[in-house]
Every structure is written in structure tokens, then in C-alpha cells.
Write a protein that holds these residues in place. Structure first.
Motif, PDB file in Angstrom:
ATOM      1  N   ARG A 285       0.827  -1.208   0.000  1.00 37.38           N
ATOM      2  CA  ARG A 285       0.000   0.000   0.000  1.00 37.38           C
ATOM      3  C   ARG A 285       0.862   1.258   0.000  1.00 37.38           C
ATOM      4  N   ASP A 286       1.903   1.269   0.846  1.00 34.95           N
ATOM      5  CA  ASP A 286       2.761   2.453   0.941  1.00 34.95           C
ATOM      6  C   ASP A 286       3.558   2.672  -0.343  1.00 34.95           C
ATOM      7  N   VAL A 287       4.075   1.579  -0.925  1.00 31.15           N
ATOM      8  CA  VAL A 287       4.821   1.719  -2.175  1.00 31.15           C
ATOM      9  C   VAL A 287       3.894   2.180  -3.295  1.00 31.15           C
ATOM     10  N   ALA A 288       2.673   1.684  -3.310  1.00 27.67           N
ATOM     11  CA  ALA A 288       1.710   2.129  -4.321  1.00 27.67           C
ATOM     12  C   ALA A 288       1.459   3.626  -4.207  1.00 27.67           C
ATOM     13  N   THR A 289       1.328   4.127  -2.970  1.00 25.60           N
ATOM     14  CA  THR A 289       1.127   5.564  -2.757  1.00 25.60           C
ATOM     15  C   THR A 289       2.333   6.353  -3.257  1.00 25.60           C
ATOM     16  N   SER A 290       3.526   5.882  -2.921  1.00 22.55           N
ATOM     17  CA  SER A 290       4.743   6.562  -3.365  1.00 22.55           C
ATOM     18  C   SER A 290       4.884   6.528  -4.877  1.00 22.55           C
ATOM     19  N   LEU A 291       4.583   5.383  -5.469  1.00 22.28           N
ATOM     20  CA  LEU A 291       4.707   5.245  -6.915  1.00 22.28           C
ATOM     21  C   LEU A 291       3.751   6.192  -7.630  1.00 22.28           C
ATOM     22  N   ALA A 292       2.523   6.286  -7.145  1.00 25.68           N
ATOM     23  CA  ALA A 292       1.555   7.199  -7.758  1.00 25.68           C
ATOM     24  C   ALA A 292       2.029   8.648  -7.643  1.00 25.68           C
ATOM     25  N   TYR A 293       2.587   8.997  -6.494  1.00 30.88           N
ATOM     26  CA  TYR A 293       3.076  10.363  -6.306  1.00 30.88           C
ATOM     27  C   TYR A 293       4.243  10.651  -7.253  1.00 30.88           C
ATOM     28  N   LEU A 294       5.190   9.700  -7.324  1.00 30.62           N
ATOM     29  CA  LEU A 294       6.347   9.899  -8.193  1.00 30.62           C
ATOM     30  C   LEU A 294       5.936   9.973  -9.660  1.00 30.62           C
ATOM     31  N   ARG A 295       4.998   9.141 -10.057  1.00 34.01           N
ATOM     32  CA  ARG A 295       4.519   9.210 -11.441  1.00 34.01           C
ATOM     33  C   ARG A 295       3.948  10.594 -11.739  1.00 34.01           C
ATOM     34  N   GLY A 296       3.255  11.179 -10.769  1.00 36.97           N
ATOM     35  CA  GLY A 296       2.725  12.524 -10.960  1.00 36.97           C
ATOM     36  C   GLY A 296       3.818  13.561 -11.130  1.00 36.97           C
ATOM     37  N   VAL A 297       4.854  13.470 -10.297  1.00 36.21           N
ATOM     38  CA  VAL A 297       5.987  14.400 -10.388  1.00 36.21           C
ATOM     39  C   VAL A 297       6.671  14.279 -11.746  1.00 36.21           C
ATOM     40  N   LEU A 298       6.956  13.027 -12.138  1.00 33.55           N
ATOM     41  CA  LEU A 298       7.645  12.804 -13.408  1.00 33.55           C
ATOM     42  C   LEU A 298       6.759  13.198 -14.598  1.00 33.55           C
ATOM     43  N   GLY A 299       5.473  12.941 -14.460  1.00 29.92           N
ATOM     44  CA  GLY A 299       4.563  13.331 -15.540  1.00 29.92           C
ATOM     45  C   GLY A 299       4.530  14.827 -15.756  1.00 29.92           C
ATOM     46  N   ARG A 300       4.584  15.594 -14.678  1.00 29.31           N
ATOM     47  CA  ARG A 300       4.609  17.057 -14.809  1.00 29.31           C
ATOM     48  C   ARG A 300       5.903  17.512 -15.479  1.00 29.31           C
ATOM     49  N   LEU A 301       7.006  16.836 -15.199  1.00 27.07           N
ATOM     50  CA  LEU A 301       8.262  17.192 -15.868  1.00 27.07           C
ATOM     51  C   LEU A 301       8.176  16.893 -17.361  1.00 27.07           C
ATOM     52  N   THR A 302       7.560  15.756 -17.690  1.00 23.79           N
ATOM     53  CA  THR A 302       7.398  15.403 -19.105  1.00 23.79           C
ATOM     54  C   THR A 302       6.509  16.397 -19.815  1.00 23.79           C
ATOM     55  N   ALA A 303       5.415  16.800 -19.162  1.00 22.24           N
ATOM     56  CA  ALA A 303       4.486  17.738 -19.765  1.00 22.24           C
ATOM     57  C   ALA A 303       5.110  19.117 -19.926  1.00 22.24           C
ATOM     58  N   GLY A 304       6.019  19.455 -18.982  1.00 21.61           N
ATOM     59  CA  GLY A 304       6.650  20.782 -19.034  1.00 21.61           C
ATOM     60  C   GLY A 304       7.720  20.870 -20.082  1.00 21.61           C
TER      61      GLY A 304
END
Length: 304
Positions: A285-304
């Protein structure tokens, strides 16, 4: 299953991996409950992670063919692994251990040897002081290990780590001045040791060779720094929390290294200690939460 040809659990162009320590698998005697490898590897794969660090010696097979076969069952590639060895005395023993690990890592397609300057004591709660001569031996042994690993095609990074001889801000700066090894920038261990990882990455962008991403309960980190709570106790009490739920500016950290041209691994490596009463689903559960957060961070970098 065979190892994925796309070693990423994040947006295109970013390499995201996990580590068994996030499931409580640690080399320290008495650390806590250790989940079996099929459970850990299966949960990694189920979360969409396609790469892992090795974990402590003996947890996964040491025979290259057996290790490749086991990881292949779960579609996992090997990033590398953590090696805590005594660097300040008996360089020969350290080099032997490093050579064995480097050969195993390389035979399984890994890229990184993550080196820590162990004290020689069990655990990470005590640190004897080093003399100037012992520090010089530490730096020299790390350089020799770098050369041994390079013969196997691996990059060696020095991991500032609580309870080792490179922990505090002053020690990190001293190592950077005395050695040319890149660092494993571990956002959690650096903060506990008194170093701001974002500021460190901005000062030394060319010295960041590997990332271990953690978020931290700042109050517990301060208690460890002040000696009010032992490190192992603090981990069991929740020192490391899922990304986005603590006091590390993960967005700034990841954005800083990305801007500087970092193209290595983003490893979700959040030290966890499980008691017999801990819910068995908590690590996933904790890794899933972290993974979702990191994907969001990386996705914003890709979009930027």
C-alpha cells in the motif's frame, strides 16, 4: 515472464525501480519481520514496477543463473545493489566482498554498486569516530572498489547513510572533497544526517549518480539527530512515510536533478521495519502511494 524490455514504472524516459527494504527486508539482525521473496517480488510486479535493487546478501539467490531465473519469473530487471562494507580497515576484505557483488550484479545486467562505509558494528545505531589515517584508508578503499566494479561495467556510488562513517553534513562534504566517486543521493538518510538533499543536488549536480527516494517524518528525524531516539526504533515508529506525506520536497528534488541532466534510476527505497503485528498489506500500500506520487511528479516534468 521475462524481464521487461521497458525498465520503467514511470512516464516515458524515466527509469523507476523498487527495493526489498521497502517491504522490511534488511541486513540488520533483529530488524523485524521479513516477508518471503515471492511475496515481495510479486507485489513489485503487481504494482507495475519492472526493476529492483538486490536487497541484503542471502535474501535472493547469489548464483547468477538462479537470480536471473527468479527475477525473470516476475518480469523484473536488476538495477544493482547495496553493499555496506568496512572501508577504513582491511581493504583486502572489502575488495573481495565488492568483487563478488560486482560480478553477480554484472552477470544479471545491473548497472550500479551502491557502497556504504560500514562501521563494522551490527546495525546503524552507533558510530565510533575515525582517525585521519582511517578516513584516508576509507577514501582509498572506496576508489579501489570503484575500479573493481568498473571492470565489471558497473558505476560505484557512495551512499551517505545513517550509522555509517559518511552520515553527517560535514562528512558528506569531506567525502566529496577527498573522493571523486559520485553519490547515491538518498533523500531520507541525508535529512536524518543533517543535509538538505535538494540543496546538495543543486551544489553538486555532477556528483549525483543514483537516487533513493524517501519521504521523512521531520520530527522523528530530528529526534534521531539529537540522540533522543535510536535509528532502528525510529524506523519502526514510522520515520519514513510514503512520498508526498512527509517533510521532503520531492517535487523540488526530482525537478532539480532532472534539470541538471540526471538520467539514472529513481529508486523507491523507503526503509521499513515490520513487527509481527504489522498488516502484511502495508508495504504494498505504501509503495503504491509513493509510486503514484512519483509518477505525478515525473509526468509534470514530461508535460513541461
Amino acid at each position: 515472464m521475462t524481464p521487461s524490455s521497458t525498465p520503467s514504472a514511470g512516464p516515458s524516459g524515466f527509469k523507476v525501480a523498487a527495493a526489498p527494504i521497502s517491504w522490511g527486508v534488511c541486513e540488520v539482525p533483529g530488524w523485524g519481520r521479513v516477508l518471503d521473496a515471492p511475496t515481495v517480488l510479486g507485489e513489485m510486479a503487481g504494482l507495475g514496477v519492472h526493476a529492483t535493487e538486490l536487497g541484503p546478501p542471502g535474501y535472493l539467490p547469489r548464483d547468477p543463473a538462479d537470480l536471473r531465473a527468479l527475477l525473470g519469473e516476475y518480469g523484473l530487471n536488476l538495477v544493482g545493489g547495496f553493499l555496506a562494507v568496512v572501508l577504513h580497515e582491511d581493504p583486502g576484505a572489502a575488495l573481495t566482498a565488492a568483487g563478488e557483488s560486482a560480478a553477480l550484479f554484472a552477470a544479471c545486467g545491473a548497472e550500479v554498486l551502491v557502497l556504504a562505509a560500514a562501521t563494522g558494528l551490527d546495525g546503524y545505531d552507533e558510530r565510533p569516530a575515525l582517525s585521519a589515517a582511517e578516513w584516508a584508508t576509507l577514501v582509498g578503499t572506496a576508489a579501489k572498489i570503484r575500479d573493481v566494479a568498473a571492470e565489471h561495467g558497473l558505476v560505484t556510488v557512495l551512499h551517505p547513510h545513517v550509522g555509517t562513517h559518511v552520515e553527517t553534513g560535514a562528512e558528506v562534504e569531506r567525502f566529496l572533497a577527498d573522493s571523486d566517486l559520485p553519490l547515491c543521493l538518498d533523500t531520507g538518510h541525508l535529512i536524518v544526517g543533517g543535509t538538505d538533499p535538494v540543496a546538495l543536488a543543486k551544489r553538486y549536480p555532477d556528483r549525483i549518480g543514483h537516487l533513493h527516494l524517501k519521504d521523512v517524518n521531520g520530527k522523528l528525524a530530528e529526534d534521531v539527530r539529537a540522540g533522543r531516539v535510536a535509528y532502528t526504533e525510529a524506523v519502526g515508529a514510522g520515520l519514513y512515510v510514503p512520498l508526498g506525506e512527509g517533510d521532503v520536497d520531492i517535487d523540488a528534488m526530482v525537478g532539480s536533478v532532472h534539470k541538471a541532466g540526471y538520467d539514472g534510476w529513481y529508486v523507491l527505497e523507503q526503509d521499513t521495519a515490520l513487527s509481527e503485528e504489522s498488516p502484511v498489506e502495508r508495504p504494498k500500500r505504501d509503495v503504491a502511494t509513493s509510486l503514484a506520487y512519483l509518477r505525478g511528479v515525473l509526468g509534470r516534468l514530461t508535460a513541461g
